[in-house]
Design a protein around this motif. Structure first.
Motif, PDB file in Angstrom:
ATOM      1  N   UNK A  17       0.754  -1.044  -0.059  1.00  0.00           N
ATOM      2  CA  UNK A  17       0.190   0.140   0.166  1.00  0.00           C
ATOM      3  C   UNK A  17       0.951   1.330   0.102  1.00  0.00           C
ATOM      4  N   UNK A  18       1.079   2.296  -1.120  1.00  0.00           N
ATOM      5  CA  UNK A  18       1.660   3.193  -1.050  1.00  0.00           C
ATOM      6  C   UNK A  18       1.061   4.371  -0.024  1.00  0.00           C
ATOM      7  N   UNK A  19      -0.418   4.225  -0.168  1.00  0.00           N
ATOM      8  CA  UNK A  19      -0.807   5.305   0.617  1.00  0.00           C
ATOM      9  C   UNK A  19      -0.344   5.145   2.160  1.00  0.00           C
ATOM     10  N   UNK A  20      -0.674   3.971   2.545  1.00  0.00           N
ATOM     11  CA  UNK A  20      -0.087   3.781   3.971  1.00  0.00           C
ATOM     12  C   UNK A  20       1.497   3.460   4.097  1.00  0.00           C
ATOM     13  N   UNK A  21       2.169   3.846   3.124  1.00  0.00           N
ATOM     14  CA  UNK A  21       3.784   3.444   3.336  1.00  0.00           C
ATOM     15  C   UNK A  21       4.083   1.973   3.469  1.00  0.00           C
ATOM     16  N   UNK A  22       3.418   1.062   3.230  1.00  0.00           N
ATOM     17  CA  UNK A  22       3.498  -0.289   3.560  1.00  0.00           C
ATOM     18  C   UNK A  22       4.158  -1.026   2.392  1.00  0.00           C
ATOM     19  N   UNK A  23       5.435  -1.818   2.906  1.00  0.00           N
ATOM     20  CA  UNK A  23       5.830  -2.757   1.953  1.00  0.00           C
ATOM     21  C   UNK A  23       4.776  -4.086   1.598  1.00  0.00           C
ATOM     22  N   UNK A  24       5.407  -4.908   0.846  1.00  0.00           N
ATOM     23  CA  UNK A  24       4.463  -6.245   0.735  1.00  0.00           C
ATOM     24  C   UNK A  24       4.622  -6.808   1.819  1.00  0.00           C
ATOM     25  N   UNK A  25       5.780  -7.072   2.449  1.00  0.00           N
ATOM     26  CA  UNK A  25       5.854  -7.772   3.612  1.00  0.00           C
ATOM     27  C   UNK A  25       5.014  -7.364   4.802  1.00  0.00           C
ATOM     28  N   UNK A  26       5.199  -5.997   4.892  1.00  0.00           N
ATOM     29  CA  UNK A  26       4.345  -5.071   5.945  1.00  0.00           C
ATOM     30  C   UNK A  26       2.902  -5.214   5.815  1.00  0.00           C
ATOM     31  N   UNK A  27       2.645  -5.263   4.697  1.00  0.00           N
ATOM     32  CA  UNK A  27       1.025  -5.530   4.380  1.00  0.00           C
ATOM     33  C   UNK A  27       0.534  -6.848   4.782  1.00  0.00           C
ATOM     34  N   UNK A  28       1.317  -7.747   4.283  1.00  0.00           N
ATOM     35  CA  UNK A  28       0.964  -9.147   4.736  1.00  0.00           C
ATOM     36  C   UNK A  28       0.862  -9.402   6.294  1.00  0.00           C
ATOM     37  N   UNK A  29       2.113  -8.994   6.866  1.00  0.00           N
ATOM     38  CA  UNK A  29       1.979  -9.009   8.460  1.00  0.00           C
ATOM     39  C   UNK A  29       0.791  -8.240   9.084  1.00  0.00           C
ATOM     40  N   UNK A  88       2.219 -17.763   0.320  1.00  0.00           N
ATOM     41  CA  UNK A  88       3.491 -17.599   0.682  1.00  0.00           C
ATOM     42  C   UNK A  88       3.731 -16.731   1.858  1.00  0.00           C
ATOM     43  N   UNK A  89       3.497 -17.402   2.984  1.00  0.00           N
ATOM     44  CA  UNK A  89       3.640 -17.015   4.153  1.00  0.00           C
ATOM     45  C   UNK A  89       5.202 -16.507   4.673  1.00  0.00           C
ATOM     46  N   UNK A  90       5.382 -15.448   5.265  1.00  0.00           N
ATOM     47  CA  UNK A  90       6.690 -15.007   5.470  1.00  0.00           C
ATOM     48  C   UNK A  90       7.535 -14.617   4.238  1.00  0.00           C
ATOM     49  N   UNK A  91       6.904 -14.581   3.051  1.00  0.00           N
ATOM     50  CA  UNK A  91       7.762 -13.950   2.025  1.00  0.00           C
ATOM     51  C   UNK A  91       8.001 -12.459   1.915  1.00  0.00           C
TER      52      UNK A  91
END
Length: 784
Positions: free
Chosen positions: A381-393, A413-416
């Protein structure tokens, strides 16, 4: 159900709802479909599934009912209850719903349809044929009220037509008279609801009247001549009366609708439910789906499940179970191999089950979840400044906070997206937490650590998506119980990566990783071999079952045939005994009568002989000769043969020619025939005698039967005794034409015999012999 909106989006349940909505046949059912939500209540889900199954069965027996035009009427009915006057369109919509109501009541009255949960909706429908008929009679369309709507309206419109014609007649005089030259065009038009003429602006004083409008250029004035002002005023008055009457009619219909408001609203809601469940049934037919079994064991078992959003021709069915031997499934395999589709199939089918939709699979046994949680796809999420990993977590955190022992969790893909070592450890910890919660879980991964976790942990199983090394393409088959091998080195080499690079990569791999991959490879080889052997055993079993089935059927048929033959033989034997007794009694009775009365001795004798012949034909039938009979040797002059077409014996007078034709003699008659018509007499023969389309079998003995009888020198009585017996023998042997030689003499013997011939029922006709047959010295007799 918690977190439902996100699960619906991720698992693409909304696309299923769009498919369902497109199949719905009413606007209400379409809205019902597009807003459908799964339920976690067991009774609700069972009721929904039952209704869908009922609709599918009805559609299969009688087809779906016609719903006609089913517009939304709830707002209109509510307006009518508040004493508002409905528009013609709204009133027509109400009539359409009443029409659909009647049609559905007629549909459900069919004897072919049984009472079920869905018929309860039909039973609640209340028709109002009288109101429906009045509306359709009075309102032709939303812009037209019929004259028949009321007597007052019909009378007003009759006056309007009269007044209009009167105005047009007056104005017609302007179009054809001297005034026509002052007009821009020779036509009558309207302005502000009044009839006017288009007058040239320079001639406005030539036609006295009221100016109602001017053209855009000012060159034309629209003038109402004074001669029609009063008539136009009268017409406007009538039009006002017409509108008042129409409003009164609409108000009356609105009041009738208000009085029937509750039934109309209930009809609409019930029809919407009926249409909705028939849409569910149609979706089931379209997806070739089945009704799922619902269990309370927290168990999901799908046999040959097909994801409904994939191409029917290309989708590979998967068989998957979760909750019985294991509560968690760790799926590994190459990218685009079907891992994510497996997760989505599990989640989507659970949502479909709990929404009341049937499942596209060979069979499905599923439980009800209070929560279906999915972390699938890119959560960046660009709006929330989240990376792919952060978004999943962040998504995982929400899931861990909400899951219960009755939830389904799906991780892709848990933990990717982070350091592989830390990611693998974190993924394993998350799976352990989910496992402790008691929830069912399925996760995809590339981590070898998670493969090992699944191998060593109770209630956790590995699964893999099969990959064809030869074609470098996935087969999309899900293999339960075996982890997937990465095949990264082999794939890279086949794609053209230099061998030296691949070999160096192998050197850099740790010994533990090599050992683990080797074990997985060995397991894969063993699995493939076992599958091959299993398939072969299955094939042999199917062949054996088929052979066994055929053998059992053949044995049953033979036993049945033997029983039928035995019963038939017993029946025939009983018939023969009964017939023999009847014949004996008949003969003794006739003999007693003969002793008492000698006058009809000849007739009595013939009657007894005829009875014996009939008994012999009935109870001692002979079999037909084999139609494929072949002469045992070539025929020669002097051979005794049987003529197959007439069943008589004859002697060959010469050898057959090259075409098989030969001259034969039977009695005093000679004829030519072909050897195909001959049977060599070596023993007692059975020959089929054909007459027209009927068939009769006779027995010919090797002793010759002569087709002529010589009774010359005997009186009439003596001759008839011989002729009588001879005719019986001829019939017995199947002979249809015989010759009686009585000589010419005085003609008394011929005359006496002809008297007997005339009364004899065995004789079809008789005649004198022709030239070459014996002339008047013989009689040719044709038997029936």
């Amino acid at each position: 159900m918690l977190n439902l909106e996100k699960s619906i989006r991720i698992l693409e349940f909304d696309k299923i709802l769009n498919m369902l909505s497109a199949l719905a046949m009413t606007e209400g059912a379409k809205k019902r479909a597009i807003t459908l939500l799964p339920s976690s209540n067991l009774d609700t889900v069972k009721k929904r599934q039952e209704l869908t199954a009922n609709a599918k069965k009805m559609a299969g027996i009688k087809g779906a009912p016609s719903f006609g035009s089913m517009p939304e009427i709830l707002n209109s009915v509510e307006k009518a209850e508040k004493n508002s006057i409905l528009s013609p369109r709204e009133i027509l919509d109400v009539a359409s719903v009443l029409q659909s109501t009647r049609g559905l009541i007629e549909y459900i009255r069919s004897d072919a349809l049984e009472k079920c949960a869905l018929t309860e909706f039909f039973d609640l429908l209340v028709p109002n044929k009288e109101l429906e008929a009045r509306i359709f009679k009075a309102i032709i369309s939303e812009d037209m009220i019929a004259d028949e709507a009321s007597p007052a309206l019909a009378n007003i419109r009759r006056k309007i037509r009269y007044q209009t014609n009167r105005i047009r007649e007056i104005l017609q005089g302007y179009l054809t008279g001297e005034s026509s030259k002052h007009l821009r065009e020779s036509l009558v038009t309207m302005r502000n609801g009044r009839y006017v003429l288009p007058v040239k602006s320079e001639n406005k004083n030539e036609i006295k009247g009221l100016i109602h409008d001017t053209s855009g250029t000012g060159a034309t004035l629209f003038i109402e001549p004074m001669a029609v002002v009063e008539a136009n005023n009268e017409l406007r008055t009538l039009m006002g009366e017409e509108q008042t009457e129409i409003e009164r009619i609409l108000a009356e219909f609105s009041a009738d609708i208000a009085n029937f408001a509750m039934q109309l609203s209930n009809n609409y809601r019930n029809i919407t439910e009926i249409a909705f469940y028939f849409a569910c049934a149609e979706l089931s037919y379209k997806m070739n789906a089945v009704e799922p079994k619902i269990n309370s064991k927290r168990l999901v078992m799908l046999d040959r499940a097909r994801h409904p959003l994939l191409d029917k021709e290309k989708v590979v069915p998967i068989t998957i179970s979760l909750g019985e031997a294991y509560r968690m499934l760790v799926i590994t395999g190459p990218n685009t191999g079907g891992k994510t589709v497996t997760l989505k199939t599990l989640g989507l089918f659970s949502l479909m089950l709990q929404a009341g939709l049937q499942i596209p699979a060979e069979s499905a046994d599923m439980c009800i979840f209070d929560g279906i949680f999915a972390d699938i796809g890119d959560e960046q999420s660009i709006e929330q400044s989240l990376s792919t990993f952060s978004g999943h977590m962040l998504s995982v955190v929400n899931i861990l906070n909400e899951i219960t022992s009755n939830s389904l969790t799906l991780f892709d893909e848990l933990g990717a997206g982070t350091d592989p070592i830390e990611g693998a450890a974190l993924a394993q910890s998350i799976l352990e937490t989910v496992l402790k919660s008691g929830a069912l879980c399925s996760a995809t991964t590339h981590y070898a650590e998670l493969k090992a976790f699944a191998l060593t942990t109770d209630e956790v199983s590995n699964a893999s998506c099969e990959f064809d090394i030869n074609t470098l393409k996935p087969t999309y088959r899900l293999i339960i119980g075996a982890p997937g091998k990465s095949n990264a080195f082999l794939i890279s080499q086949k794609l053209g990566v230099p061998t030296s690079v691949v070999e160096r990569a192998k050197e850099l791999t740790t010994e533990d990783a090599k050992s683990f991959e080797a074990v997985i490879g060995k397991l894969e080889e063993t699995r493939l071999q076992m599958e091959k052997e299993r398939d072969e055993a299955l094939r042999q079993r199917i062949e054996f079952e088929e052979f066994k089935k055929n053998a059992e059927n053949e044995l049953k048929e033979r036993l049945s045939r033997a029983e039928r033959d035995s019963e038939e033989m017993i029946r025939k034997a009983q018939q023969m005994i009964t017939g023999a007794k009847a014949s004996v009694e008949f003969i003794f009775d006739k003999l007693d009568k003969i002793q008492k009365d000698q006058s009809n001795y000849g007739d009595k004798k013939r009657e007894i002989r005829q009875k014996l012949t009939e008994a012999d034909d009935t109870y001692n039938p002979v079999e037909e000769i084999d139609e494929n009979y072949v002469l045992p040797r070539p025929l020669k002059k002097g051979d005794l043969v049987i003529l197959r077409n007439i069943g008589t014996e004859a002697v060959l007078l010469d050898d057959p020619d090259k075409n098989g034709n030969v001259l034969v003699k039977s009695g005093i008659a000679q004829t030519k025939t072909n050897i195909k018509n001959l049977v060599l007499v070596t023993e007692k023969k059975k020959v089929e005698k054909k007459s027209g389309s009927a068939k009769r079998t006779v027995t010919i003995s090797s002793s010759a039967f002569s087709v002529s009888l010589d009774v010359r020198g005997k009186n009439v009585e003596e001759a008839w005794i011989d002729v009588d017996k001879y005719l019986d023998d001829a019939l017995f042997h199947g002979i249809k034409s015989v010759t009686i030689v009585h000589g010419k003499g005085t003609g008394l013997l011929r005359k006496g015999l002809w008297e007997f011939f005339r009364k004899d029922k065995r004789i079809k006709k008789y005649r004198n012999g022709e030239y070459g047959e014996g002339d008047f010295g013989v009689t040719v007799v044709e038997l029936k």
